[in-house]
Write a protein that holds these residues in place. Structure first.
Motif, PDB file in Angstrom:
ATOM      1  N   VAL A  66      19.025  42.291   0.885  1.00  0.00           N
ATOM      2  CA  VAL A  66      19.050  42.049  -0.562  1.00  0.00           C
ATOM      3  C   VAL A  66      17.916  42.846  -1.186  1.00  0.00           C
ATOM      4  O   VAL A  66      16.794  42.849  -0.675  1.00  0.00           O
ATOM      5  N   VAL A  67      18.216  43.519  -2.311  1.00  0.00           N
ATOM      6  CA  VAL A  67      17.196  44.294  -3.014  1.00  0.00           C
ATOM      7  C   VAL A  67      16.839  43.577  -4.309  1.00  0.00           C
ATOM      8  O   VAL A  67      17.716  43.141  -5.064  1.00  0.00           O
ATOM      9  N   LEU A  68      15.532  43.451  -4.554  1.00  0.00           N
ATOM     10  CA  LEU A  68      15.020  42.821  -5.773  1.00  0.00           C
ATOM     11  C   LEU A  68      14.151  43.814  -6.538  1.00  0.00           C
ATOM     12  O   LEU A  68      13.456  44.629  -5.922  1.00  0.00           O
ATOM     13  N   THR A 115       0.581  37.706  -9.552  1.00  0.00           N
ATOM     14  CA  THR A 115       1.640  37.557  -8.558  1.00  0.00           C
ATOM     15  C   THR A 115       2.925  37.139  -9.257  1.00  0.00           C
ATOM     16  O   THR A 115       2.914  36.268 -10.121  1.00  0.00           O
ATOM     17  N   ALA A 116       4.020  37.786  -8.873  1.00  0.00           N
ATOM     18  CA  ALA A 116       5.345  37.437  -9.401  1.00  0.00           C
ATOM     19  C   ALA A 116       6.208  37.013  -8.218  1.00  0.00           C
ATOM     20  O   ALA A 116       5.995  37.458  -7.086  1.00  0.00           O
ATOM     21  N   SER A 117       7.172  36.139  -8.472  1.00  0.00           N
ATOM     22  CA  SER A 117       8.034  35.693  -7.376  1.00  0.00           C
ATOM     23  C   SER A 117       9.484  35.610  -7.827  1.00  0.00           C
ATOM     24  O   SER A 117       9.770  35.407  -9.007  1.00  0.00           O
ATOM     25  N   GLN A 118      10.368  35.797  -6.866  1.00  0.00           N
ATOM     26  CA  GLN A 118      11.813  35.682  -7.075  1.00  0.00           C
ATOM     27  C   GLN A 118      12.432  35.173  -5.776  1.00  0.00           C
ATOM     28  O   GLN A 118      11.828  35.271  -4.709  1.00  0.00           O
ATOM     29  N   HIS A 119      13.646  34.676  -5.888  1.00  0.00           N
ATOM     30  CA  HIS A 119      14.395  34.272  -4.706  1.00  0.00           C
ATOM     31  C   HIS A 119      15.352  35.393  -4.314  1.00  0.00           C
ATOM     32  O   HIS A 119      16.047  35.943  -5.163  1.00  0.00           O
ATOM     33  N   ALA A 120      15.378  35.704  -3.024  1.00  0.00           N
ATOM     34  CA  ALA A 120      16.379  36.611  -2.468  1.00  0.00           C
ATOM     35  C   ALA A 120      17.459  35.709  -1.890  1.00  0.00           C
ATOM     36  O   ALA A 120      17.166  34.839  -1.058  1.00  0.00           O
ATOM     37  N   ALA A 131      15.635  49.160  -8.709  1.00  0.00           N
ATOM     38  CA  ALA A 131      14.991  49.031  -7.401  1.00  0.00           C
ATOM     39  C   ALA A 131      15.796  49.751  -6.325  1.00  0.00           C
ATOM     40  O   ALA A 131      15.225  50.423  -5.453  1.00  0.00           O
ATOM     41  N   VAL A 132      17.119  49.637  -6.365  1.00  0.00           N
ATOM     42  CA  VAL A 132      17.974  50.320  -5.385  1.00  0.00           C
ATOM     43  C   VAL A 132      17.752  51.827  -5.481  1.00  0.00           C
ATOM     44  O   VAL A 132      17.566  52.511  -4.463  1.00  0.00           O
ATOM     45  N   LYS A 133      17.741  52.358  -6.697  1.00  0.00           N
ATOM     46  CA  LYS A 133      17.511  53.802  -6.893  1.00  0.00           C
ATOM     47  C   LYS A 133      16.131  54.205  -6.378  1.00  0.00           C
ATOM     48  O   LYS A 133      15.977  55.255  -5.755  1.00  0.00           O
TER      49      LYS A 133
END
Length: 188
Positions: A151-153, A163-168, A87-89
Motif C-alpha cells: 500500500v502506498v501512502l 509527526t503525521a500518521s495514517q492507516h495503511a 506518492a506512487v509517482k
C-alpha cells in the motif's frame, strides 16, 4: 404616555412603547436619580447613575454548511487519493529504500477474523527545517516472508519537527496474520 413625559422626549413615542417593563423601570430609576432624587447629604445632592443597556437582540443561528457529510467525506477521500497518486509517482524513480526510511515507523493493529481489511498505523516524523511531502510504501508480509499486499501512502506538507500518521489498509491481507513493514520512504 403623556406627550410631555421625559421618556417621550428621550426615546420618542414608538421607542418608548417597545421597551420591556424591566428596561423601562431601569430607565425611570436612572432618570430620577440623575435629576436629583430624595437622597441628600450635607455636601449636596448625592447622585447615582447607572448605564442601562437594552436586551441584546437575538441573532439567527448559524446556517448549516451547504456541504453534506457525504460530500465532505468524498472531498477528504479525493484529497487522500491525490496524495496517494503523487506518492506512487514519486516512488517510481526511487532506487533502493529511499531517503526517509529512518523518518517512518509502522505498527500492525490487532487481527480480527471477521475484519474486512488488515490495518497498520504509519507514522512519519519530519526531521528537517521545512515542510515536506513523504511517499511511503508499506508491505504486508506473511511469516514465510511472502508479500501479500503493498500500500502506498502520501503525507502532504508535514510541518518541520512534527509527526503525521495514517492507516495503511489492505483487503488482500484481511483476516491473515501478517506483519507490516516499510518497503520504501521518500521525502521531497
Amino acid at each position: 404616555m403623556n406627550p410631555t413625559s421625559p421618556l417621550r422626549h428621550v426615546f420618542g413615542g414608538r421607542a418608548a412603547r417597545n421597551l420591556t417593563p424591566a428596561v423601562l423601570a431601569a430607565v425611570i430609576t436612572a432618570g430620577t436619580a440623575a435629576c436629583g432624587g430624595s437622597e441628600s447629604s450635607s455636601q449636596g445632592t448625592a447622585r447615582s447613575t447607572r448605564t442601562v443597556s437594552p436586551e441584546p437582540t437575538r441573532t439567527r443561528s448559524a446556517t448549516a454548511s451547504p456541504r453534506t457529510q457525504k460530500e465532505f467525506a468524498a472531498s477528504v477521500s479525493a484529497a487522500a487519493e491525490r496524495n496517494r497518486q503523487q506518492a506512487v509517482k514519486q516512488l517510481e524513480g526511487v532506487q533502493g529504500r529511499g531517503n526517509a526510511v529512518k523518518d517512518v515507523s509502522v505498527s500492525g493493529l490487532p487481527v480480527v477474523k471477521s475484519e474486512q481489511f488488515r490495518s497498520a498505523l504509519v507514522r512519519v516524523t519530519n526531521r528537517t527545517d521545512k515542510a515536506a511531502f513523504y511517499a511511503v510504501k508499506v508491505e504486508f508480509v506473511e511469516s514465510s516472508e511472502k508479500v501479500l499486499d503493498s500500500v502506498v501512502l502520501g503525507f502532504a506538507d508535514v510541518p518541520p519537527g512534527q509527526t503525521a500518521s495514517q492507516h495503511a489498509n489492505s483487503r488482500k491481507a484481511a483476516g491473515v496474520k501478517t506483519s507490516p513493514r516499510i518497503a520504501q520512504a521518500e521525502r521531497s
